[in-house]
Motif scaffolding. Structure first.
Motif, PDB file in Angstrom:
ATOM      1  N   ILE A   1      54.983 147.569 -44.324  1.00 31.13           N
ATOM      2  CA  ILE A   1      55.787 148.602 -43.476  1.00 31.13           C
ATOM      3  C   ILE A   1      54.918 149.521 -42.709  1.00 31.13           C
ATOM      4  CG2 ILE A   1      57.366 150.697 -43.811  1.00 31.13           C
ATOM      5  CD1 ILE A   1      58.989 148.026 -44.026  1.00 31.13           C
ATOM      6  N   SER A   2      53.837 149.897 -43.417  1.00 33.46           N
ATOM      7  CA  SER A   2      52.957 151.126 -42.438  1.00 33.46           C
ATOM      8  C   SER A   2      52.523 150.507 -41.462  1.00 33.46           C
ATOM      9  CB  SER A   2      51.925 151.694 -43.577  1.00 33.46           C
ATOM     10  OG  SER A   2      52.530 152.317 -44.535  1.00 33.46           O
ATOM     11  N   LEU A   3      51.943 149.066 -41.513  1.00 37.07           N
ATOM     12  CA  LEU A   3      51.071 148.511 -40.664  1.00 37.07           C
ATOM     13  C   LEU A   3      52.057 148.214 -39.384  1.00 37.07           C
ATOM     14  CD1 LEU A   3      48.760 146.571 -42.859  1.00 37.07           C
ATOM     15  CD2 LEU A   3      48.121 148.285 -41.280  1.00 37.07           C
ATOM     16  N   ALA A   4      53.424 147.624 -39.633  1.00 36.05           N
ATOM     17  CA  ALA A   4      54.412 147.311 -38.749  1.00 36.05           C
ATOM     18  C   ALA A   4      54.690 148.569 -38.023  1.00 36.05           C
ATOM     19  CB  ALA A   4      55.627 146.738 -39.339  1.00 36.05           C
ATOM     20  N   GLN A   5      55.029 149.622 -38.339  1.00 34.33           N
ATOM     21  CA  GLN A   5      55.229 150.920 -37.820  1.00 34.33           C
ATOM     22  C   GLN A   5      54.178 151.305 -37.067  1.00 34.33           C
ATOM     23  OE1 GLN A   5      57.251 153.165 -41.410  1.00 34.33           O
ATOM     24  NE2 GLN A   5      58.469 153.608 -39.643  1.00 34.33           N
TER      25      GLN A   5
ATOM     26  N   TRP B   1      49.914 148.535 -31.334  1.00 38.01           N
ATOM     27  CA  TRP B   1      48.642 147.796 -31.908  1.00 38.01           C
ATOM     28  C   TRP B   1      47.456 148.916 -31.913  1.00 38.01           C
ATOM     29  CZ3 TRP B   1      49.331 143.824 -35.100  1.00 38.01           C
ATOM     30  CH2 TRP B   1      50.631 143.293 -35.288  1.00 38.01           C
ATOM     31  N   GLY B   2      47.772 150.233 -31.937  1.00 35.40           N
ATOM     32  CA  GLY B   2      46.503 151.016 -32.059  1.00 35.40           C
ATOM     33  C   GLY B   2      46.137 151.573 -30.705  1.00 35.40           C
ATOM     34  N   LYS B   3      46.690 151.037 -29.331  1.00 38.92           N
ATOM     35  CA  LYS B   3      46.422 151.585 -28.431  1.00 38.92           C
ATOM     36  C   LYS B   3      46.910 152.883 -27.803  1.00 38.92           C
ATOM     37  CE  LYS B   3      45.807 146.751 -26.834  1.00 38.92           C
ATOM     38  NZ  LYS B   3      46.603 145.598 -26.253  1.00 38.92           N
ATOM     39  N   SER B   4      48.103 153.190 -28.234  1.00 36.42           N
ATOM     40  CA  SER B   4      48.603 154.405 -27.579  1.00 36.42           C
ATOM     41  C   SER B   4      49.254 155.345 -28.956  1.00 36.42           C
ATOM     42  CB  SER B   4      49.872 154.174 -26.896  1.00 36.42           C
ATOM     43  OG  SER B   4      50.499 155.221 -26.544  1.00 36.42           O
ATOM     44  N   VAL B   5      48.700 156.725 -29.149  1.00 36.74           N
ATOM     45  CA  VAL B   5      49.141 157.589 -30.026  1.00 36.74           C
ATOM     46  C   VAL B   5      50.021 158.717 -29.495  1.00 36.74           C
ATOM     47  CG1 VAL B   5      47.111 157.424 -31.449  1.00 36.74           C
ATOM     48  CG2 VAL B   5      47.108 159.057 -29.721  1.00 36.74           C
ATOM     49  N   SER B   6      50.935 159.117 -30.154  1.00 33.14           N
ATOM     50  CA  SER B   6      52.070 160.008 -29.909  1.00 33.14           C
ATOM     51  C   SER B   6      51.416 161.467 -29.939  1.00 33.14           C
ATOM     52  CB  SER B   6      53.362 159.855 -30.461  1.00 33.14           C
ATOM     53  OG  SER B   6      53.201 159.754 -31.748  1.00 33.14           O
ATOM     54  N   GLY B   7      50.386 161.696 -31.034  1.00 29.31           N
ATOM     55  CA  GLY B   7      49.727 162.945 -31.179  1.00 29.31           C
ATOM     56  C   GLY B   7      48.345 162.548 -31.536  1.00 29.31           C
ATOM     57  N   LYS B   8      47.399 163.548 -31.800  1.00 30.90           N
ATOM     58  CA  LYS B   8      45.997 163.241 -32.183  1.00 30.90           C
ATOM     59  C   LYS B   8      46.191 162.395 -33.506  1.00 30.90           C
ATOM     60  CE  LYS B   8      41.515 165.068 -33.243  1.00 30.90           C
ATOM     61  NZ  LYS B   8      40.721 166.291 -33.550  1.00 30.90           N
ATOM     62  N   ASN B   9      45.770 161.109 -33.415  1.00 32.65           N
ATOM     63  CA  ASN B   9      45.704 160.108 -34.712  1.00 32.65           C
ATOM     64  C   ASN B   9      46.900 159.985 -35.266  1.00 32.65           C
ATOM     65  OD1 ASN B   9      42.721 159.474 -34.941  1.00 32.65           O
ATOM     66  ND2 ASN B   9      42.518 161.794 -35.137  1.00 32.65           N
ATOM     67  N   ASN B  10      48.046 160.259 -34.563  1.00 26.65           N
ATOM     68  CA  ASN B  10      49.433 159.868 -34.871  1.00 26.65           C
ATOM     69  C   ASN B  10      49.888 158.498 -34.399  1.00 26.65           C
ATOM     70  OD1 ASN B  10      52.174 159.778 -35.436  1.00 26.65           O
ATOM     71  ND2 ASN B  10      52.543 162.023 -34.887  1.00 26.65           N
TER      72      ASN B  10
ATOM     73  N   MET C   1      48.683 137.685 -32.600  1.00 28.63           N
ATOM     74  CA  MET C   1      48.887 139.031 -33.115  1.00 28.63           C
ATOM     75  C   MET C   1      47.355 139.643 -32.735  1.00 28.63           C
ATOM     76  SD  MET C   1      48.543 139.778 -37.118  1.00 28.63           S
ATOM     77  CE  MET C   1      46.811 139.768 -37.612  1.00 28.63           C
ATOM     78  N   PRO C   2      47.503 140.818 -32.275  1.00 30.73           N
ATOM     79  CA  PRO C   2      46.085 141.439 -31.971  1.00 30.73           C
ATOM     80  C   PRO C   2      45.295 141.781 -33.469  1.00 30.73           C
ATOM     81  CG  PRO C   2      47.920 142.530 -30.817  1.00 30.73           C
ATOM     82  CD  PRO C   2      48.386 141.573 -31.675  1.00 30.73           C
ATOM     83  N   ALA C   3      44.141 142.046 -33.297  1.00 30.60           N
ATOM     84  CA  ALA C   3      43.423 142.217 -34.706  1.00 30.60           C
ATOM     85  C   ALA C   3      43.786 143.447 -34.964  1.00 30.60           C
ATOM     86  CB  ALA C   3      41.679 141.939 -34.312  1.00 30.60           C
ATOM     87  N   ILE C   4      43.762 143.849 -36.385  1.00 31.18           N
ATOM     88  CA  ILE C   4      43.790 145.098 -36.899  1.00 31.18           C
ATOM     89  C   ILE C   4      42.519 145.423 -37.446  1.00 31.18           C
ATOM     90  CG2 ILE C   4      44.984 146.600 -38.535  1.00 31.18           C
ATOM     91  CD1 ILE C   4      47.467 144.310 -38.443  1.00 31.18           C
ATOM     92  N   ALA C   5      42.126 146.515 -37.072  1.00 29.19           N
ATOM     93  CA  ALA C   5      40.717 147.142 -37.668  1.00 29.19           C
ATOM     94  C   ALA C   5      40.721 147.208 -39.089  1.00 29.19           C
ATOM     95  CB  ALA C   5      40.620 148.411 -36.950  1.00 29.19           C
ATOM     96  N   PRO C   6      39.750 146.917 -39.856  1.00 28.03           N
ATOM     97  CA  PRO C   6      39.703 146.940 -41.213  1.00 28.03           C
ATOM     98  C   PRO C   6      39.982 148.197 -41.803  1.00 28.03           C
ATOM     99  CG  PRO C   6      37.896 145.757 -40.425  1.00 28.03           C
ATOM    100  CD  PRO C   6      38.525 146.350 -39.357  1.00 28.03           C
ATOM    101  N   GLU C   7      39.576 149.360 -41.284  1.00 29.94           N
ATOM    102  CA  GLU C   7      39.888 150.959 -41.626  1.00 29.94           C
ATOM    103  C   GLU C   7      41.270 151.191 -41.677  1.00 29.94           C
ATOM    104  OE1 GLU C   7      38.017 151.049 -37.428  1.00 29.94           O
ATOM    105  OE2 GLU C   7      37.603 150.002 -39.141  1.00 29.94           O
ATOM    106  N   ILE C   8      42.053 150.370 -40.685  1.00 29.14           N
ATOM    107  CA  ILE C   8      43.365 150.637 -40.439  1.00 29.14           C
ATOM    108  C   ILE C   8      44.226 149.950 -41.788  1.00 29.14           C
ATOM    109  CG2 ILE C   8      45.643 150.419 -39.099  1.00 29.14           C
ATOM    110  CD1 ILE C   8      43.999 152.454 -38.090  1.00 29.14           C
ATOM    111  N   ILE C   9      43.901 148.819 -41.927  1.00 25.80           N
ATOM    112  CA  ILE C   9      44.445 148.057 -43.088  1.00 25.80           C
ATOM    113  C   ILE C   9      44.074 148.847 -44.596  1.00 25.80           C
ATOM    114  CG2 ILE C   9      44.340 145.888 -44.496  1.00 25.80           C
ATOM    115  CD1 ILE C   9      43.602 144.530 -41.704  1.00 25.80           C
ATOM    116  N   ALA C  10      42.797 149.234 -44.541  1.00 22.08           N
ATOM    117  CA  ALA C  10      42.406 149.988 -45.908  1.00 22.08           C
ATOM    118  C   ALA C  10      43.184 151.246 -45.968  1.00 22.08           C
ATOM    119  CB  ALA C  10      40.950 150.247 -45.756  1.00 22.08           C
TER     120      ALA C  10
END
Length: 165
Positions: A25-29, A36-45, A1-10
């Motif tokens: 659920i939110s983290l799995a999505q 795993w945070g490498k690609s966004v579909s819109g700015k910060n999306n 599992m790649p690491a999840i940044a603390p601010e994402i978990i928070a």
């Protein structure tokens, strides 16, 4: 599992505290939809939330966005067939704003009422998102595999006093 940044978990936990959608659920999505945070579909999306548009003809014509958005290529399942198409994805000012909007969408959106009725069970909720949040017929199973394989269920509980996510 790649690491999840603390601010994402928070941010996922803050969304759960406000909207009642399990952080797992939110983290799995987030993991599935953004690699795993490498690609966004819109700015910060990080979750593929589509923008409000006019004159769209899904899946062939993306239409015109009615809010700040980014046009991206995506994969959708239409009539059992995977098709590549362009869609407008909503832009967010920050990851926190995305998780806030994501929680609100799942907690208040009419399409997710059946999933909400299955709370607090995150696995049943994930299954109920299949064909509703995403067109992939394996969406719920994939979310559950991510939650299990990455032990995301641990984030459904508030962090211990004095501990960071």
């Amino acid at each position: 599992m790649p690491a999840i940044a603390p601010e994402i978990i928070a941010a996922a936990r803050a969304s759960q505290a406000k909207w009642g959608i399990p952080a797992s659920i939110s983290l799995a999505q987030w993991a599935l939809e953004s690699g795993w945070g490498k690609s966004v579909s819109g700015k910060n999306n990080y979750g593929g939330i589509t923008a409000k548009v006019k004159d769209a003809v899904f899946p062939h014509v993306p239409g015109t966005p009615l809010e700040p958005a980014t046009l991206c290529w995506t994969r959708e399942v239409v009539n059992g067939q995977t098709v590549r198409c362009q869609r407008w994805f909503k832009d967010y000012a920050s990851p926190e704003d995305y998780f806030e909007a994501h929680g609100k969408l799942l907690a208040t959106g009419k399409p997710y009422a059946k999933a909400r009725a299955l709370l607090p069970d995150p696995n049943a909720f994930a299954d109920a998102l299949t064909g509703v949040y995403a067109t992939d017929p394996k969406y719920g199973a994939t979310l559950k595999a991510i939650m299990r394989g990455s032990n995301l269920y641990q984030y459904n509980q508030p962090p211990a006093e004095g501990k960071h996510p």
